[in-house]
Design a protein around this motif. Structure first.
Motif, PDB file in Angstrom:
ATOM      1  N   GLY A 184      18.060  73.449  24.089  1.00 41.10           N
ATOM      2  CA  GLY A 184      18.909  74.395  24.865  1.00 41.10           C
ATOM      3  C   GLY A 184      18.035  75.354  25.685  1.00 41.10           C
ATOM      4  O   GLY A 184      18.538  76.389  26.247  1.00 41.10           O
ATOM      5  N   ASN A 226      24.310  73.466  33.527  1.00 43.55           N
ATOM      6  CA  ASN A 226      24.233  73.633  31.948  1.00 43.55           C
ATOM      7  C   ASN A 226      22.958  74.150  31.582  1.00 43.55           C
ATOM      8  O   ASN A 226      22.662  75.027  30.592  1.00 43.55           O
ATOM      9  N   TYR A 227      21.758  73.869  32.425  1.00 44.49           N
ATOM     10  CA  TYR A 227      20.503  74.085  31.836  1.00 44.49           C
ATOM     11  C   TYR A 227      19.753  74.816  33.017  1.00 44.49           C
ATOM     12  O   TYR A 227      18.659  75.173  32.681  1.00 44.49           O
ATOM     13  N   SER A 233      16.226  84.685  21.501  1.00 44.97           N
ATOM     14  CA  SER A 233      16.444  83.117  21.637  1.00 44.97           C
ATOM     15  C   SER A 233      15.124  83.065  22.441  1.00 44.97           C
ATOM     16  O   SER A 233      14.576  83.825  23.131  1.00 44.97           O
ATOM     17  N   ARG A 245      16.380  76.841  28.812  1.00 47.00           N
ATOM     18  CA  ARG A 245      16.881  76.860  30.456  1.00 47.00           C
ATOM     19  C   ARG A 245      15.671  76.969  31.391  1.00 47.00           C
ATOM     20  O   ARG A 245      14.731  77.481  31.185  1.00 47.00           O
ATOM     21  N   TYR A 247      17.882  69.529  24.746  1.00 43.54           N
ATOM     22  CA  TYR A 247      18.518  69.481  23.239  1.00 43.54           C
ATOM     23  C   TYR A 247      18.298  70.833  22.679  1.00 43.54           C
ATOM     24  O   TYR A 247      19.327  71.300  21.943  1.00 43.54           O
TER      25      TYR A 247
END
Length: 514
Positions: A471, A496-497, A443, A473, A469
């Motif tokens: 993803g 979350n990020y 990723s 991080r 959006y």
């Protein structure tokens, strides 16, 4: 007034008496009025191409440092209202957004400000004849939601959708620019200015520069870019003009100093205008969406043509410098290397991959985003200077003017500092990151890649939403976090990020590299 849409908002909270950008309460009220009109109209009219074009222009006009002309904003507002049947109930009040619960206000602000960024990117693409029905429809959907939604979960989903739509928009703009002007190629741009008449072009719009270059050929008037126009030198269909000579000045926030007593006119093509000083206000011309009271505006006729005669005549009358000017960048350099779009970088991706696999390249940093006058932005130059010699630095947007005249060496036959273009070219950086992740079968978050971003206005907001959006991080943001993001919404972004504020170059490098 209530305005907190940019990074330099007063005391990091909100501009209430006058905007840091120079916007006064009357203009702030007009901008709120046009957004309210758009929200009202979105409930009653369809997203036809003509309607979307008007919505797009109206949203773009409310970005920071774009349109300071109250009368022109009023006229745009009337155009929006004219779309709606007289029997329709027009009642939306922007104060209902600004005075809402902190979290709801925060989420609606992210949507609205992100939507303004989308409109800016889509506007540039539309001028070149590239449109997308999904983007057009989203203006109406998002504006209706700002009026109707009141639960945080639904609004958060729309925040992410705004990021997705912006990704679609940036891809569209990339296609518009490269299919019209060719893929950028690495180009060294001089900061020296030759004697004789010249025009300085600032803003972001490639189309306006192309029109001006065509209008000035064989006129004995040279053209110099300023600010975010620097990457224009790398496009084949623009660099073919021999009178596109070089780059003048640095980032937008220095214009009041750099344009002082300049013996040449300045053409503002889109955003980033500051209130002109008396020392050069008689030489300012605007075009496209950007306007300022008292400044001559170059409009577009029914066939899409622009008459730049007043700008050209002013350049000839002023005469330019009598001797060559040996100007430099922020660090004393006399050239700036640009033009590393995704086509070029992916063309040498094998070198990057081999360097990573061999251990010669340990890490890649993306250090980019908006510049600004607020203290703390020296961080970015110091960060780049401190990066180890076995790392690569990608950059884009006007924040690079803090360091883009530096020579920090090479790695694997590539310059360690790679300029990928304007903020409008953020798609290039994302495309390269995704391509590298595919090669390494991982990723983007697993790549030896770190994002260290600076922000100022609403286009930066839309890019951040796109990164979220996708993803991505552990993004570091500075010089401060957005004032419109509430503590609870910030907590979501952190948990979350991994979004985090910058600290010091030394501490952040240590945290990233271990």
């Amino acid at each position: 007034m209530f305005c907190n849409q940019c990074e330099q908002t007063t005391k990091g909270v909100c501009c209430v008496k006058i905007g840091t950008c120079g916007k006064d309460p009357a203009l702030a009220a007009r901008q709120d009025e046009i957004v309210a009109a758009l929200i009202d109209a979105s409930r009653y009219v369809g997203h036809s191409s003509d309607n979307a074009k008007l919505f797009e222009k109206a949203l773009f006009a409310t970005l920071t440092n774009v349109n300071f002309d109250c009368e022109k904003i009023r006229s745009l507002t009337e155009e929006v209202r004219s779309l709606v049947n007289e029997a329709a109930e027009l009642r939306f009040d922007m104060q209902s957004v600004w005075t809402a619960d902190d979290d709801i206000r925060s989420l609606k602000s992210l949507i609205l400000f992100g939507l303004k960024g989308v409109a800016a990117y889509a506007y540039h693409a539309r001028i070149l004849g590239y449109t997308n029905d999904e983007i057009d429809a989203f203006y109406f959907k998002a504006l209706r939601a700002i009026a109707s939604l009141s639960d945080a979960e639904s609004l958060l989903q729309l925040v992410m959708e705004t990021g997705r739509i912006n990704f679609v928009t940036m891809a569209l703009l990339d296609r518009a620019n490269t299919e019209t002007y060719g893929h950028p190629t690495p180009t060294a741009v001089t900061t020296e200015v030759e004697p004789g008449p010249f025009i300085v072009v600032t803003g972001h719009d490639l189309h306006d520069l192309a029109l001006l270059l065509e209008a000035t050929k064989d006129k004995g008037v040279n053209i110099y870019t300023h600010g975010e126009m620097l990457p224009c030198h790398a496009y084949p269909e623009l660099k073919k003009y021999p009178h596109l000579k070089g780059h003048f000045g640095t980032a937008w926030q220095n214009q009041q100093k750099e344009f002082k007593n300049l013996p040449a006119p300045v053409l503002f093509t889109t955003n980033c205008i500051m209130p002109p000083k008396a020392s050069y206000e008689d030489r300012v011309f605007t075009t496209s969406v950007v306007e300022y009271p008292g400044m001559m505006h170059i409009g577009t006729d029914a066939d899409g043509r622009k008459d730049f005669t007043p700008v050209i005549e002013k350049a000839i009358a002023l005469g330019g410098f009598t001797e060559k000017q040996h100007l430099t960048g922020a660090n004393g350099g006399s050239t700036m290397l640009t033009g590393f779009g995704h086509n070029t970088v992916l063309g040498v991706a094998d070198k990057v991959v081999d360097a990573v696999k061999s251990g010669a390249l340990k890490h890649i940093f993306l250090v980019g985003g908006c510049d600004g006058a607020k203290s703390g932005r020296s961080y970015y130059a110091e960060f780049v200077k401190a990066t180890p010699k076995d790392t690569l630095v990608l950059t884009l947007a006007c924040g690079k003017f803090r360091f883009n005249d530096l020579d920090i060496g090479e790695i694997g036959g590539l310059p360690r500092l790679i300029d990928m273009g304007q903020c409008n070219d953020a798609y290039s950086a994302i495309k390269v990151a995704v391509a590298l992740a595919d090669v390494f079968k991982c990723s983007v978050n697993d790549l030896p890649l770190s994002l260290v971003l600076s922000w100022y206005e609403q286009k930066a907001v839309s890019i951040l939403l796109t990164l979220l959006y996708l993803g991505i991080r552990d993004i570091r943001i500075g010089p401060s976090l957005p004032a419109f993001v509430s503590p609870n919404v910030l907590k979501v972004l952190v948990e979350n990020y991994g979004v985090k504020p910058i600290t010091t170059p030394e501490a952040d490098l240590k945290a990233i590299l271990g």
